[in-house]
Motif scaffolding. Sequence first.
Motif, PDB file in Angstrom:
ATOM      1  N   ALA A  70       0.837  -1.206   0.000  1.00 44.47           N
ATOM      2  CA  ALA A  70       0.000   0.000   0.000  1.00 44.47           C
ATOM      3  C   ALA A  70       0.866   1.246   0.000  1.00 44.47           C
ATOM      4  CB  ALA A  70      -0.926  -0.013   1.217  1.00 44.47           C
ATOM      5  N   GLY A  71       1.970   1.200   0.746  1.00 45.51           N
ATOM      6  CA  GLY A  71       2.888   2.335   0.774  1.00 45.51           C
ATOM      7  C   GLY A  71       3.518   2.610  -0.571  1.00 45.51           C
ATOM      8  N   ARG A  72       3.890   1.558  -1.300  1.00 44.11           N
ATOM      9  CA  ARG A  72       4.484   1.743  -2.621  1.00 44.11           C
ATOM     10  C   ARG A  72       3.473   2.366  -3.585  1.00 44.11           C
ATOM     11  NH1 ARG A  72       9.300   1.923  -5.840  1.00 44.11           N
ATOM     12  NH2 ARG A  72       8.284   2.712  -7.708  1.00 44.11           N
ATOM     13  N   ALA A  73       2.226   1.930  -3.520  1.00 44.41           N
ATOM     14  CA  ALA A  73       1.201   2.523  -4.379  1.00 44.41           C
ATOM     15  C   ALA A  73       1.023   4.011  -4.053  1.00 44.41           C
ATOM     16  CB  ALA A  73      -0.116   1.774  -4.221  1.00 44.41           C
ATOM     17  N   HIS A  74       1.053   4.352  -2.766  1.00 40.99           N
ATOM     18  CA  HIS A  74       0.950   5.762  -2.356  1.00 40.99           C
ATOM     19  C   HIS A  74       2.162   6.548  -2.844  1.00 40.99           C
ATOM     20  CE1 HIS A  74      -0.525   9.045   0.208  1.00 40.99           C
ATOM     21  NE2 HIS A  74       0.739   9.254   0.538  1.00 40.99           N
ATOM     22  N   TYR A  75       3.335   5.943  -2.748  1.00 39.57           N
ATOM     23  CA  TYR A  75       4.549   6.614  -3.234  1.00 39.57           C
ATOM     24  C   TYR A  75       4.423   6.933  -4.727  1.00 39.57           C
ATOM     25  CZ  TYR A  75       9.302   7.418  -4.778  1.00 39.57           C
ATOM     26  OH  TYR A  75      10.423   7.976  -5.362  1.00 39.57           O
ATOM     27  N   ASP A  76       3.962   5.964  -5.506  1.00 39.22           N
ATOM     28  CA  ASP A  76       3.833   6.191  -6.942  1.00 39.22           C
ATOM     29  C   ASP A  76       2.888   7.351  -7.246  1.00 39.22           C
ATOM     30  OD1 ASP A  76       5.583   4.139  -7.562  1.00 39.22           O
ATOM     31  OD2 ASP A  76       3.998   2.641  -7.791  1.00 39.22           O
TER      32      ASP A  76
END
Length: 423
Positions: free
Chosen positions: A381-387
């Motif tokens: 979920a954090g990686r999706a938010h980062y993107d």
Amino acid sequence: MRIGLLTQWFDPEPGPAALPGMLARTLADRGHDVQVLTGFPNYPTGRLADGYRLARRLDESDGPTRIRRVALYPSHDRSAARRVANYGSFAVSALVSGTPALRGLDALWVGNSPISVALPMWFARYAHRVPVLLHVLDLWPDSVVASGFLGTGRVSRAVERGMAGWCGAMYRSASRVAHVSPGAADLLAGRGVPRHKLVHIPVWADETLGVRTADLRAELGLRTDQVVLVYAGALGEAQGLDSLIDACARTGDSRLVCLIAGSGTTEERLRRRAGAVGATNVRFLGQLPRDRMPALMATGDVHYVSLRRGGMSAYTMPSKVQATLAAGRALLVAAEGDAAAVARDSGAGITARPGDAGSIADALREVCGLGREKLELLGQAGRAHYDRVFSVAAGADRVERTLREMVERPGFRASRRRPRAGG
């Protein structure tokens, strides 16, 4: 557009110094004509990077991106005199030998740290009539005061006031002022920056850390069921890591292992404290080389971010927040303000009250209760938010949009009408 980047730090310098290069390449890949003005690479060792010899100036290229390097005094140690020489020499060299390369630009992005970069920025703004986007990557003089670099006393206070006035002049000369954390907007507005000039442009991370690699679990003798918390960074007073040591001692879950990588003024005290309170689940790894950081990032099931209350903490965004999100790892944030908000909004994090060992211990128990598989889901979920929010692509979108608004602003005599001259 013909876009300039003015920054003392640039490739092949690592870490935060590599971020302007990521922006330059992204803008060039989008078809913009990019000109960089920077110094000879010497961060973080204070020695010139391999393959470079100091000269008055050097023109080179990175694909379609043109780079002009100018002389500076290479240094990056704790000596105030040598640090001032490093910053000041770049500013003067960039003014004398670099600004001709900025003639004929449509717009100029400026990384504000150090603030001595104002000298070439002002020349480009007023002599070449180039509109400036000033990206406030570090809040001066706040960050310098917080580091203890200025010391105390009447002279230090006078220097602080002088820096504040200098920064005010930088803000007034810029067409737009970008801030990296939401909370900094109110702070800058309170210092006289008009709201219409402020734009939120978060800073991206070194996205190579997000490439999964072999971890250090086998090397460190960690079991597959153990939940690993990693803190990597400076060990100083501002991080308030004493409460983490105390919390680890209180957690009472045999699966928890806390790895602390880095060095700083509080390292020896933290090691003694771990022994005194019986925090046997804390392991100090010392300062790891940069090429080991991806493996350390992969080792942590959750990464720890901590800032003491007060001072700059409410509007500080530690770079490890973006780095952890980019790597797809979960966050445990013991801080107030913007960093804690990112942990909550991203879905990647758990928060605790900074400096409160009981609250942090509760968060550690929650981490252990989730286990490695659910922590992996938080990291995704954090990686999706980062993107969406923090990636270099998202940052370049905001920079590109802001530069276009500056160039198209009615009444501004854009320097794009001038012929290019490389100097």
